[in-house]
Design a protein around this motif. Structure first.
Motif, PDB file in Angstrom:
ATOM      1  N   GLY A  28       1.327 -11.929  -2.755  1.00 28.88           N
ATOM      2  CA  GLY A  28       0.149 -11.932  -1.901  1.00 28.88           C
ATOM      3  C   GLY A  28      -0.232 -13.320  -1.440  1.00 28.88           C
ATOM      4  O   GLY A  28      -0.305 -14.253  -2.244  1.00 28.88           O
ATOM      5  N   SER A  55       5.030 -11.850   0.459  1.00 28.77           N
ATOM      6  CA  SER A  55       3.916 -11.512   1.347  1.00 28.77           C
ATOM      7  C   SER A  55       4.435 -10.661   2.492  1.00 28.77           C
ATOM      8  O   SER A  55       5.559 -10.858   2.967  1.00 28.77           O
ATOM      9  CB  SER A  55       3.283 -12.794   1.884  1.00 28.77           C
ATOM     10  OG  SER A  55       2.288 -12.494   2.820  1.00 28.77           O
ATOM     11  N   LYS A  99       6.839  -6.054   1.298  1.00 33.01           N
ATOM     12  CA  LYS A  99       5.756  -5.501   0.502  1.00 33.01           C
ATOM     13  C   LYS A  99       6.278  -5.177  -0.892  1.00 33.01           C
ATOM     14  O   LYS A  99       7.323  -4.540  -1.034  1.00 33.01           O
ATOM     15  CB  LYS A  99       5.230  -4.223   1.176  1.00 33.01           C
ATOM     16  CG  LYS A  99       4.052  -3.606   0.485  1.00 33.01           C
ATOM     17  CD  LYS A  99       3.568  -2.393   1.287  1.00 33.01           C
ATOM     18  CE  LYS A  99       2.325  -1.819   0.658  1.00 33.01           C
ATOM     19  NZ  LYS A  99       1.833  -0.664   1.423  1.00 33.01           N
ATOM     20  N   LEU A 125      -0.240 -11.838  -9.606  1.00 35.22           N
ATOM     21  CA  LEU A 125      -0.622 -10.879  -8.572  1.00 35.22           C
ATOM     22  C   LEU A 125      -1.912 -11.340  -7.900  1.00 35.22           C
ATOM     23  O   LEU A 125      -2.958 -11.401  -8.534  1.00 35.22           O
ATOM     24  CB  LEU A 125      -0.808  -9.484  -9.169  1.00 35.22           C
ATOM     25  CG  LEU A 125       0.427  -8.894  -9.859  1.00 35.22           C
ATOM     26  CD1 LEU A 125       0.099  -7.558 -10.494  1.00 35.22           C
ATOM     27  CD2 LEU A 125       1.575  -8.750  -8.875  1.00 35.22           C
ATOM     28  N   THR A 127      -3.089 -10.107  -4.624  1.00 35.77           N
ATOM     29  CA  THR A 127      -2.995  -9.292  -3.413  1.00 35.77           C
ATOM     30  C   THR A 127      -4.261  -9.297  -2.580  1.00 35.77           C
ATOM     31  O   THR A 127      -4.246  -8.894  -1.431  1.00 35.77           O
ATOM     32  CB  THR A 127      -2.644  -7.838  -3.776  1.00 35.77           C
ATOM     33  OG1 THR A 127      -3.585  -7.369  -4.749  1.00 35.77           O
ATOM     34  CG2 THR A 127      -1.252  -7.765  -4.358  1.00 35.77           C
ATOM     35  N   LYS A 130      -7.956  -5.271   0.452  1.00 38.34           N
ATOM     36  CA  LYS A 130      -7.426  -4.718   1.694  1.00 38.34           C
ATOM     37  C   LYS A 130      -8.249  -3.516   2.104  1.00 38.34           C
ATOM     38  O   LYS A 130      -8.691  -2.733   1.270  1.00 38.34           O
ATOM     39  CB  LYS A 130      -5.967  -4.267   1.510  1.00 38.34           C
ATOM     40  CG  LYS A 130      -5.007  -5.372   1.149  1.00 38.34           C
ATOM     41  CD  LYS A 130      -4.668  -6.185   2.356  1.00 38.34           C
ATOM     42  CE  LYS A 130      -3.643  -7.244   2.029  1.00 38.34           C
ATOM     43  NZ  LYS A 130      -3.506  -8.220   3.059  1.00 38.34           N
TER      44      LYS A 130
END
Length: 190
Positions: A28, A55, A99, A125, A127, A130
């Protein structure tokens, strides 16, 4: 376009740095992920030789500043285009575009786009948050169910076909797609 000028002197060249070959994989390119990589890269007495970023769209900061489609997004309060250019992460970090679709903790690798394996010693991690497509509850409003009944039957993630005029704007690429769609279907239509 932004640029960076790096200067090094004799004292810095002769200073010894401990090389760290440990495989560190960051998933990420959120503000936290970029900040983490920046901290490792510019550590004065350590040299990290095996940093990888996974990413969906690669490194941030590649679009031209002031691009109209970027106005759809909130501004990062941590980094701007000049910051990304001055860090020059592409000089220090291996970038895997895709991804993350799985983690094998026993064998210590992550799966990218359901096919590529990226091995790690340490996995970070980052991320970020979203937006995702809303999942309709399917509730019958004539019966007026309570919120508890709706939530218990409601799938938390939408897996159906997303309409062409529905956009979730999480990054520059998503905004660019929305801008193209608006131009083709609204601006250029009669």
């Amino acid at each position: 376009s932004s640029y960076s000028l790096n200067h090094i002197n004799r004292k810095l060249v002769l200073a010894s740095k401990a090389s760290i070959n440990t495989r560190i994989v960051v998933v990420g390119a959120s503000d936290v992920g970029i900040s983490f990589l920046e901290t490792l890269i510019f550590c004065p007495h350590l040299k990290f030789n095996n940093l990888t970023l996974i990413s969906i769209h690669g490194l941030p900061g590649k679009d031209l500043p002031g691009s109209k489609h970027r106005r759809f997004l909130i501004n990062s309060h941590c980094f701007n285009d000049e910051d990304y250019a001055q860090m020059s992460l592409c000089s220090w970090v291996n970038v895997v575009v895709g991804k993350m679709t799985g983690i094998n903790r026993a064998a210590k690798y992550v799966v990218v786009s359901k096919e590529k394996k990226v091995p790690y010693d340490y996995l970070v991690l980052c991320t970020g948050q979203k937006y995702q497509v809303l999942s309709p509850t399917g509730a019958d409003i004539s019966k007026l169910p309570t919120s508890r009944e709706v939530i218990s039957k409601w799938p938390q993630r939408y897996t159906g076909k997303v309409p062409s005029n529905h956009f979730t704007l999480n990054d520059d690429q998503d905004c660019l797609k929305a801008m193209h769609w608006l131009k083709e279907n609204i601006v250029n239509s009669e």
